[in-house]
Motif scaffolding. Structure first.
Motif, PDB file in Angstrom:
ATOM      1  N   ALA A   6       0.844  -1.194   0.000  1.00  0.00           N
ATOM      2  CA  ALA A   6       0.000   0.000   0.000  1.00  0.00           C
ATOM      3  C   ALA A   6       0.882   1.248   0.000  1.00  0.00           C
ATOM      4  N   PRO A   7       0.934   1.990  -1.106  1.00  0.00           N
ATOM      5  CA  PRO A   7       1.826   3.146  -1.171  1.00  0.00           C
ATOM      6  C   PRO A   7       1.494   4.210  -0.136  1.00  0.00           C
ATOM      7  N   GLU A   8       0.231   4.325   0.255  1.00  0.00           N
ATOM      8  CA  GLU A   8      -0.136   5.302   1.279  1.00  0.00           C
ATOM      9  C   GLU A   8       0.572   4.995   2.599  1.00  0.00           C
ATOM     10  N   LEU A   9       0.707   3.723   2.919  1.00  0.00           N
ATOM     11  CA  LEU A   9       1.406   3.339   4.146  1.00  0.00           C
ATOM     12  C   LEU A   9       2.916   3.500   4.002  1.00  0.00           C
ATOM     13  N   VAL A  10       3.448   3.079   2.872  1.00  0.00           N
ATOM     14  CA  VAL A  10       4.895   3.148   2.648  1.00  0.00           C
ATOM     15  C   VAL A  10       5.390   4.592   2.714  1.00  0.00           C
ATOM     16  N   PHE A  11       4.634   5.514   2.134  1.00  0.00           N
ATOM     17  CA  PHE A  11       5.074   6.910   2.058  1.00  0.00           C
ATOM     18  C   PHE A  11       4.364   7.818   3.068  1.00  0.00           C
ATOM     19  N   ASP A  12       3.728   7.211   4.062  1.00  0.00           N
ATOM     20  CA  ASP A  12       3.094   7.944   5.159  1.00  0.00           C
ATOM     21  C   ASP A  12       2.128   9.018   4.645  1.00  0.00           C
ATOM     22  N   GLN A  13       1.221   8.596   3.783  1.00  0.00           N
ATOM     23  CA  GLN A  13       0.234   9.497   3.201  1.00  0.00           C
ATOM     24  C   GLN A  13      -1.176   9.019   3.552  1.00  0.00           C
ATOM     25  N   ARG A  14      -2.143   9.915   3.411  1.00  0.00           N
ATOM     26  CA  ARG A  14      -3.533   9.547   3.658  1.00  0.00           C
ATOM     27  C   ARG A  14      -4.186   9.081   2.370  1.00  0.00           C
ATOM     28  N   LEU A  15      -5.303   8.377   2.509  1.00  0.00           N
ATOM     29  CA  LEU A  15      -6.082   8.002   1.338  1.00  0.00           C
ATOM     30  C   LEU A  15      -6.449   9.262   0.573  1.00  0.00           C
ATOM     31  N   GLY A  16      -6.281   9.220  -0.726  1.00  0.00           N
ATOM     32  CA  GLY A  16      -6.575  10.374  -1.560  1.00  0.00           C
ATOM     33  C   GLY A  16      -5.375  11.254  -1.843  1.00  0.00           C
ATOM     34  N   ASP A  17      -4.269  11.040  -1.137  1.00  0.00           N
ATOM     35  CA  ASP A  17      -3.064  11.840  -1.372  1.00  0.00           C
ATOM     36  C   ASP A  17      -2.213  11.293  -2.520  1.00  0.00           C
ATOM     37  N   ILE A  18      -2.417  10.033  -2.840  1.00  0.00           N
ATOM     38  CA  ILE A  18      -1.616   9.372  -3.873  1.00  0.00           C
ATOM     39  C   ILE A  18      -2.562   8.811  -4.935  1.00  0.00           C
ATOM     40  N   PHE A  19      -2.221   9.045  -6.184  1.00  0.00           N
ATOM     41  CA  PHE A  19      -2.953   8.431  -7.286  1.00  0.00           C
ATOM     42  C   PHE A  19      -2.227   7.124  -7.584  1.00  0.00           C
ATOM     43  N   ALA A  20      -2.755   6.002  -7.127  1.00  0.00           N
ATOM     44  CA  ALA A  20      -2.066   4.712  -7.238  1.00  0.00           C
ATOM     45  C   ALA A  20      -2.614   3.893  -8.404  1.00  0.00           C
ATOM     46  N   VAL A  21      -1.703   3.387  -9.220  1.00  0.00           N
ATOM     47  CA  VAL A  21      -2.023   2.483 -10.317  1.00  0.00           C
ATOM     48  C   VAL A  21      -1.280   1.191 -10.023  1.00  0.00           C
ATOM     49  N   ARG A  22      -1.998   0.093  -9.923  1.00  0.00           N
ATOM     50  CA  ARG A  22      -1.363  -1.147  -9.481  1.00  0.00           C
ATOM     51  C   ARG A  22      -1.534  -2.278 -10.482  1.00  0.00           C
ATOM     52  N   VAL A  23      -0.489  -3.057 -10.601  1.00  0.00           N
ATOM     53  CA  VAL A  23      -0.535  -4.284 -11.388  1.00  0.00           C
ATOM     54  C   VAL A  23       0.574  -5.195 -10.862  1.00  0.00           C
ATOM     55  N   ALA A  24       0.269  -6.456 -10.729  1.00  0.00           N
ATOM     56  CA  ALA A  24       1.274  -7.414 -10.270  1.00  0.00           C
ATOM     57  C   ALA A  24       2.406  -7.475 -11.289  1.00  0.00           C
ATOM     58  N   GLY A  25       3.626  -7.211 -10.848  1.00  0.00           N
ATOM     59  CA  GLY A  25       4.785  -7.326 -11.721  1.00  0.00           C
ATOM     60  C   GLY A  25       5.286  -6.031 -12.321  1.00  0.00           C
ATOM     61  N   ASN A  26       4.654  -4.899 -12.019  1.00  0.00           N
ATOM     62  CA  ASN A  26       5.139  -3.590 -12.473  1.00  0.00           C
ATOM     63  C   ASN A  26       5.356  -3.482 -13.969  1.00  0.00           C
ATOM     64  N   PHE A  27       4.546  -4.139 -14.772  1.00  0.00           N
ATOM     65  CA  PHE A  27       4.746  -4.003 -16.214  1.00  0.00           C
ATOM     66  C   PHE A  27       3.875  -2.869 -16.762  1.00  0.00           C
ATOM     67  N   VAL A  28       4.235  -2.409 -17.940  1.00  0.00           N
ATOM     68  CA  VAL A  28       3.552  -1.286 -18.576  1.00  0.00           C
ATOM     69  C   VAL A  28       2.680  -1.806 -19.702  1.00  0.00           C
TER      70      VAL A  28
END
Length: 149
Positions: A6-28
């Motif tokens: 969860a990037p919000e936890l990793v970077f000490d941010q609140r919900l809504g502070d980060i626009f997160a796009v997720r996919v297993a394996g970090n591919f484009v």
């Protein structure tokens, strides 16, 4: 772009502070690119972090050539990183933590690079100094984030 952390936890941010796009394996792919183009050019995000993580199951699956429905095609996107690390002298085994880590790092760096080569929108924002794209690794056992060069 990470499925387990969860990037919000990793970077000490609140919900809504980060626009997160997720996919297993970090591919484009086109969906990721479109989402990131929206996040940056429309919503105004100034930083994209391609965040891989230690002990990545998708990377292990790619190393082991797992075959399972649509997962097979998803894991194919990680194969270039597997090949790059193997070519540098790595022993291709998902049981080898060092190899898995090296592939994960290479894959995150490759994905970060692909964002500008595959998207004119993102490339234009980077060229105009309105966007920074970086790759990083999150150690799931310690919580430490290491920025990759």
């Amino acid at each position: 772009m990470d499925s387990r952390v969860a990037p919000e936890l990793v970077f000490d941010q609140r919900l809504g502070d980060i626009f997160a796009v997720r996919v297993a394996g970090n591919f484009v792919n086109i969906d990721i690119l479109g989402s990131l183009e929206y996040a940056t050019d429309v919503a105004g995000a100034k930083l994209i972090v391609v965040l891989g993580h230690s002990d990545c199951g998708a990377v292990k699956g790619a190393i082991d050539h797992v075959q399972l429905g649509n997962l097979t095609a998803a894991l194919e996107n990680i194969q270039p990183a597997v090949a790059e690390v193997r070519a540098a002298g790595g022993v291709a085994s998902s049981k080898d933590k060092k190899f898995v880590q090296e592939v994960s790092e290479r894959n995150a760096q490759d994905a970060a690079g692909q964002l500008v080569t595959r998207s004119k929108v993102l490339a234009g924002l980077v060229d105009g100094h309105k966007l920074t794209i970086v790759a990083a690794m999150h150690d799931v056992s310690t919580g430490v984030v290491t920025w990759l060069g």
